[in-house]
Design an enzyme around this catalytic site. Structure first.
Site, PDB file in Angstrom:
ATOM      1  N   CYS A 336     -33.554  12.190 -69.120  1.00 63.03           N
ATOM      2  CA  CYS A 336     -34.819  11.172 -68.987  1.00 63.03           C
ATOM      3  C   CYS A 336     -33.910   9.788 -69.389  1.00 63.03           C
ATOM      4  CB  CYS A 336     -35.666  11.621 -69.798  1.00 63.03           C
ATOM      5  SG  CYS A 336     -37.301  10.783 -69.487  1.00 63.03           S
ATOM      6  N   HIS A 452     -36.928  17.592 -68.867  1.00 55.31           N
ATOM      7  CA  HIS A 452     -36.817  17.970 -70.367  1.00 55.31           C
ATOM      8  C   HIS A 452     -37.090  19.744 -70.374  1.00 55.31           C
ATOM      9  CE1 HIS A 452     -37.285  13.814 -72.171  1.00 55.31           C
ATOM     10  NE2 HIS A 452     -38.076  13.847 -71.247  1.00 55.31           N
TER      11      HIS A 452
END
Length: 505
Positions: A336, A452
């Protein structure tokens, strides 16, 4: 309905709510969790395409439910010490300075927030037999009482009974409970139906005289004394939990900790792995490259303030640590915000994270990122491809920003939009193309992705660790561990709480 409030943050509210949810769920009751307002950097993507605090996602799991935005209608995600992103019913609305939240002119925000809170709560009470509610921080914060939506303000609005939990391990438990009660109004004091003492070690008989005094002084019962549970492996919403030394460790993972690290629960499977030496390392002090911590894999995690955290990393010399690690043959994984940092530039023309501007990245992957006002919130079902092998993957994306490839590279993560998430497409829709995401460097040393939960999927986690150089990788199933720990917690509550009284409340 029942609300659990605490004398302090980290008193055990989230854990007690999760445990009560599991107790009721395994008795066949239709139960849901609820937290009116949460402040956390760790969030989860919901089945309706929003985001909530991870504690409420865990509580939903305890109930056997998919996370939903109604479980946590107001989420505040700090960008800095004075500014936070405001998320209402799963959607980011605005960034407000702290003065706008809590200052003299804050009633407009609080009225909007309470409206959303009551709207979500009404839907839950219409659908479920039980709603177990978690407060935030302490209900006795004098400066936050006016317009409160997180604790007694909410309890008064919906006429909800309250129990207060306090952590005896920190000391001063009786002062915490008596002081909290004393700072409440008469109607709020009447709403408190009892106390729970948490994290007790030792002989309970030695505490009994204190309990007798507390009950006589406050005219409130102590509904239970919960023991200190060693190695309770449940997701921590904010605290970073270090891994103990392991004699069987043969592979070292270092996660760099920025000031605004987010979604560190990504690494729980690594922290719990019996053969991994796992450690968090703060980047807020200068690194001594001559004595830098040796590692097989360095991870750059997510960040709520990517450009500020990147500047901290570079100012303190951790970019040189990463470069030296790569020269020694180590592997680097960016997730991310960490993925964005690995690129050449990060641009924020609209000031999404604060100050407008552009930052030079670490220049380790041929990508550029532009931060956008629109947040990507998607649950992922797909697979990851590394070194000619594939593994099934379930995870989620949660980020502001679009990342473009400057030159060709290997994109390791593949999924279909129609599987889950905001961009969900009905199954009968034709011509839904697989999406490729992330980037693997040509020298096979650097991997970046927006997804994630890489290590939450046992097969995907095993493949990533093998890519990083670990051999004979044993899979860790965090969902199985989570289920076991929730059952353990529920057993403890059934043993040490006066559940019959709690149910009658």
């Amino acid at each position: 309905m029942l609300m659990v409030q605490g004398t302090t943050s980290d008193a055990g509210k989230s854990t007690l709510v999760a445990g009560l949810c599991r107790v009721l769920s395994r008795k066949g009751q239709k139960v849901a969790p609820f937290k009116p307002q949460n402040m956390a950097l760790n969030s989860a993507v919901t089945c309706d395409g929003g985001e909530i605090g991870r504690a409420q996602a865990l509580q939903a799991y305890a109930c056997g439910l998919e996370p939903h935005t109604d479980f946590n209608p107001i989420l505040l995600k700090p960008n800095s010490n004075t500014c936070a992103q405001v998320i209402v019913q799963g959607k980011a609305l605005m960034a407000l300075e702290a003065q706008a939240f809590f200052g003299p002119n804050s009633q407009g925000y609080k009225a909007l927030a309470m409206e959303a809170v009551l709207d979500s709560f009404a839907r839950l009470t219409a659908q479920y037999e039980w709603v177990v509610i978690e407060g935030a921080g302490s209900p006795a914060e004098i400066n936050l009482r006016e317009g409160d939506i997180a604790n007694m303000g909410f309890a008064e609005a919906v006429d909800c009974p309250v129990i207060i939990i306090a952590d005896i391990d920190k000391g001063g438990v009786f002062a915490h409970l008596v002081g909290t009660l004393a700072l409440l109004s008469e109607s709020e004091q009447a709403r408190v139906k009892g106390f729970v003492i948490n994290r007790f070690r030792g002989d309970i008989s030695l505490l009994q005289s204190g309990i007798d005094w507390l009950e006589a002084y406050t005219k409130k019962p102590v509904l239970g004394v919960l023991p200190y549970l060693q190695d309770l492996h449940l997701e921590a919403e904010d605290a970073l939990i270090d891994s103990p030394k392991k004699e069987t460790a043969r592979f070292k993972v270092v996660v760099l900790v920025y000031p605004r690290i987010s979604n560190h629960t990504d690494f729980d499977p690594l922290r719990l792995h019996p053969h991994i030496e796992f450690c968090y390392v703060s980047i807020q002090t200068p690194v001594d490259v001559s004595s830098f911590p040796q590692a097989d894999l360095i991870i750059l995690p997510g960040s709520k303030s990517v450009r500020d955290d990147l500047a901290c990393l570079q100012t303190q010399g951790w970019d040189r640590y990463i470069q030296q690690h790569l020269r020694y043959g180590g592997k680097v994984l960016g997730i991310c915000g960490g993925y964005q940092m690995l690129g050449r530039h990060i641009r924020d023309p609209n000031g999404v994270e604060g100050t407008k501007g552009e930052s030079l990245g670490l220049n380790l992957l041929p990508i550029e990122t532009q931060l956008t006002d629109t947040k990507t919130l998607t649950q992922i079902i797909g697979h990851i491809e590394l070194n000619g092998q594939q593994a099934e993957l379930e995870g989620y994306e949660i980020h502001c920003g679009n990342t473009q490839l400057i030159s060709q590279g290997i994109q390791p993560v593949s999924f279909n939009e129609k599987k889950k998430g905001v961009a969900q497409v009905d199954d009968h829709t034709a011509d839904v193309k697989p999406i490729k995401e992330g980037l693997l460097s040509h020298d096979n040393q650097i991997l970046g992705t927006y997804v994630h939960g890489l290590f939450d999927s046992p097969k995907a986690g095993k493949l990533v660790l093998e890519w990083a150089g670990m051999t004979d990788v044993a899979s860790i199933d965090v969902d199985e561990i989570k289920a076991q720990q929730l059952e353990r917690l529920a057993d403890v509550l059934e043993t040490h709480l006066d559940l019959s009284t709690i149910v009658t409340l």
